[in-house]
Design a protein around this motif. Structure first.
Motif, short mmCIF file in Angstrom:
data_model
loop_
_atom_site.label_atom_id
_atom_site.label_comp_id
_atom_site.label_asym_id
_atom_site.label_seq_id
_atom_site.Cartn_x
_atom_site.Cartn_y
_atom_site.Cartn_z
N UNK A 366 0.80 -1.21 0.00
CA UNK A 366 0.00 0.00 0.00
C UNK A 366 0.83 1.26 0.00
N UNK A 367 2.16 1.09 0.02
CA UNK A 367 3.05 2.25 -0.03
C UNK A 367 3.25 2.93 1.30
N UNK A 368 2.84 2.27 2.41
CA UNK A 368 2.96 2.88 3.73
C UNK A 368 4.32 2.54 4.34
N UNK A 369 5.37 3.12 3.77
CA UNK A 369 6.73 2.74 4.17
C UNK A 369 7.07 3.18 5.59
N UNK A 370 6.52 4.31 6.01
CA UNK A 370 6.79 4.79 7.36
C UNK A 370 6.33 3.78 8.40
N UNK A 371 5.14 3.24 8.20
CA UNK A 371 4.61 2.24 9.13
C UNK A 371 5.44 0.97 9.09
N UNK A 372 5.95 0.63 7.91
CA UNK A 372 6.77 -0.57 7.77
C UNK A 372 8.07 -0.41 8.57
N UNK A 373 8.69 0.76 8.44
CA UNK A 373 9.93 1.01 9.19
C UNK A 373 9.66 0.96 10.69
N UNK A 374 8.54 1.54 11.09
CA UNK A 374 8.19 1.51 12.52
C UNK A 374 7.99 0.08 13.00
N UNK A 375 7.37 -0.75 12.14
CA UNK A 375 7.16 -2.16 12.50
C UNK A 375 8.50 -2.88 12.65
N UNK A 376 9.43 -2.60 11.74
CA UNK A 376 10.76 -3.22 11.82
C UNK A 376 11.44 -2.80 13.12
N UNK A 377 11.28 -1.54 13.48
CA UNK A 377 11.96 -1.02 14.68
C UNK A 377 11.46 -1.68 15.97
N UNK A 378 10.28 -2.31 15.90
CA UNK A 378 9.72 -2.96 17.10
C UNK A 378 10.18 -4.41 17.23
N UNK A 382 15.88 -6.45 15.84
CA UNK A 382 16.31 -5.09 15.47
C UNK A 382 16.67 -4.30 16.71
N UNK A 383 15.83 -4.48 17.75
CA UNK A 383 16.05 -3.73 18.99
C UNK A 383 17.40 -4.07 19.64
N UNK A 384 17.90 -5.28 19.36
CA UNK A 384 19.19 -5.69 19.94
C UNK A 384 20.38 -5.13 19.18
N UNK A 385 20.15 -4.44 18.07
CA UNK A 385 21.24 -3.94 17.23
C UNK A 385 21.18 -2.42 17.11
N UNK A 386 22.00 -1.69 17.83
CA UNK A 386 22.01 -0.21 17.71
C UNK A 386 22.28 0.24 16.27
N UNK A 389 19.06 -0.04 14.27
CA UNK A 389 18.12 1.01 14.71
C UNK A 389 18.50 2.34 14.07
N UNK A 390 19.81 2.63 14.08
CA UNK A 390 20.27 3.90 13.50
C UNK A 390 19.95 3.97 12.01
N UNK A 391 20.22 2.87 11.29
CA UNK A 391 19.96 2.85 9.84
C UNK A 391 18.47 3.04 9.54
N UNK A 392 17.63 2.32 10.28
CA UNK A 392 16.19 2.41 10.02
C UNK A 392 15.64 3.79 10.36
#
Length: 396
Positions: A366-378, A382-386, A389-392
């Protein structure tokens, strides 16, 4: 020496050039579109995929003569083989027959009133009192001088006319990708989807693509950083071998360079405009430039018409301003994303595609990339890798 005179001469009949020629001719001004190739559209240097939205947006007929097939989404493959499928209910794109498409764009320009000359190579600009008043060309080996109030350089990455006119189109080798592509018989891939493989060992800074044509024919290609010590052909042949795909039915081989590192800053100098690949107006993320060329050609032609109508060539500068405020601004953001993704390791790519192969794929589709990045950050990994997190966060 044969001489011609037009309001506008457009050099290059790829995508941007015919759009400019058609739009300006529609407004009643005299236009000449030239191309050095004896057959416009040949050879192609393109994977031939484009969004279905461009036909309405840029007033191009949806003509089955140049549409090979409709595409319903994409399948992405990580370095270790994890898959992410983005499938739409409606056709989202098409695979073109570029050789026919380019020629038909020139045909539409001719139908709108433009003159079109194939096998006409622009060699230099003509200057009087320090200003460009036309171009020197060679039509079927005969020299010709073409005088025009406005000159449009749509002559590709190495644009002779932009350079001769004094427009700075230089970019270092690192800002280009090398591409290599076979049009070949291939089986085993869903022909309703495009297929993309990522990985630093598979395609450094780029990807391998399979863009289906018919049921068992496809453009199979690769793009990599052009300053790589190994060639794009080396990586493509390696990928074919590793996937047990015989390269024995090759219908066509295409080679090219793609500007992916940024855009020409000043798009106008006096009465000369640069558009399309010549202005490096290419999506730096996937290397496609057809839609970008259509947009740039549309903006450029709008200001050419206004400048001619008001007999004020100073208005041409508004092309630079409008492009940078609209598509330029969008593409600068895409370039930023590309520079971040270049830092991803194969392990990152494996992890992100694994995570996104679940419910979040719908958000990507659907093109909602911001929500996708936020989902990855959770995600816990990902949370175990600073670093991740910085890249995302740079992508938000």
């Amino acid at each position: 020496m044969k001489e011609m005179k037009y309001d506008v001469v457009v050099v290059g009949a790829g995508i941007a050039g015919p759009i400019v020629a058609r739009n300006v001719a529609k407004s009643g001004f005299s236009v000449l579109l030239i191309d050095k190739k004896p057959a416009i559209g040949t050879p192609k240097q393109c994977a031939e995929g484009i969004s279905i939205k461009v036909f309405d947006k840029y007033d191009i007929p949806y003509d089955r003569r140049f549409i090979n097939r409709e595409i319903y989404g994409a399948k992405l493959y990580s370095p270790s083989g994890y898959e992410l499928e983005l499938r739409y209910k409606e056709a989202s794109g098409v695979i073109l027959e570029r050789k026919v498409f380019d020629k038909m764009l020139a045909y539409y320009a001719a139908k709108a009133g433009a003159d079109v000359l194939a096998r006409t190579e622009a060699l230099d600009v003509i200057k009087k009192n320090g200003k460009v008043v036309g171009i020197k060309a060679k039509h079927e080996d005969e020299p010709v001088e073409i005088y025009a109030d406005v000159v449009v350089a749509a002559d590709g990455v190495e644009s002779t006319i932009a350079r001769k006119a004094g427009i700075n189109t230089y970019a270092p080798p690192h800002e280009f990708d090398s591409s290599y592509e076979y049009e070949m018989l291939i089986e085993g891939f869903d022909p309703d989807m495009i297929h993309l493989w990522f990985g630093n060992e598979i395609a450094p800074r780029g990807y391998v693509w399979v863009f289906p044509k018919d049921e068992d024919r496809a453009n199979v290609g690769i793009g990599i950083n052009s300053d790589n010590p190994k060639t794009a052909k080396y990586y493509l042949d390696k990928w074919l071998r590793e996937n047990n795909i015989p390269a024995k039915k090759l219908l066509e081989i295409n080679v090219g360079v793609v500007p992916v590192g940024g855009f020409v800053k000043d798009l106008v100098k006096d009465n000369v405009l640069v558009v399309g690949d010549a202005a490096r107006q290419v999506n730096p993320m996937h290397g496609g430039g057809m839609a970008e060329a259509m947009e740039a050609g549309t903006i450029a032609s709008k200001w050419i018409v206004k400048a001619l109508e008001e007999e004020n060539l100073e208005l041409l500068k508004n092309y630079t301003t409008e492009w940078w405020e609209t598509d330029g601004k969008r593409l600068e953001k895409v370039l930023k994303v590309r520079r971040v993704t270049e830092k991803l390791t194969d392990e990152d790519l494996d992890l992100f595609i694994q995570i996104l192969s679940g419910a979040d794929a719908e958000k990507i589709a659907g093109g909602d990339y911001g929500e996708v990045i936020k989902a990855l950050l959770k995600h816990p990994k990902v949370l175990l890798s600073p670093r991740r997190i910085t890249l995302l966060k740079e992508l938000l």
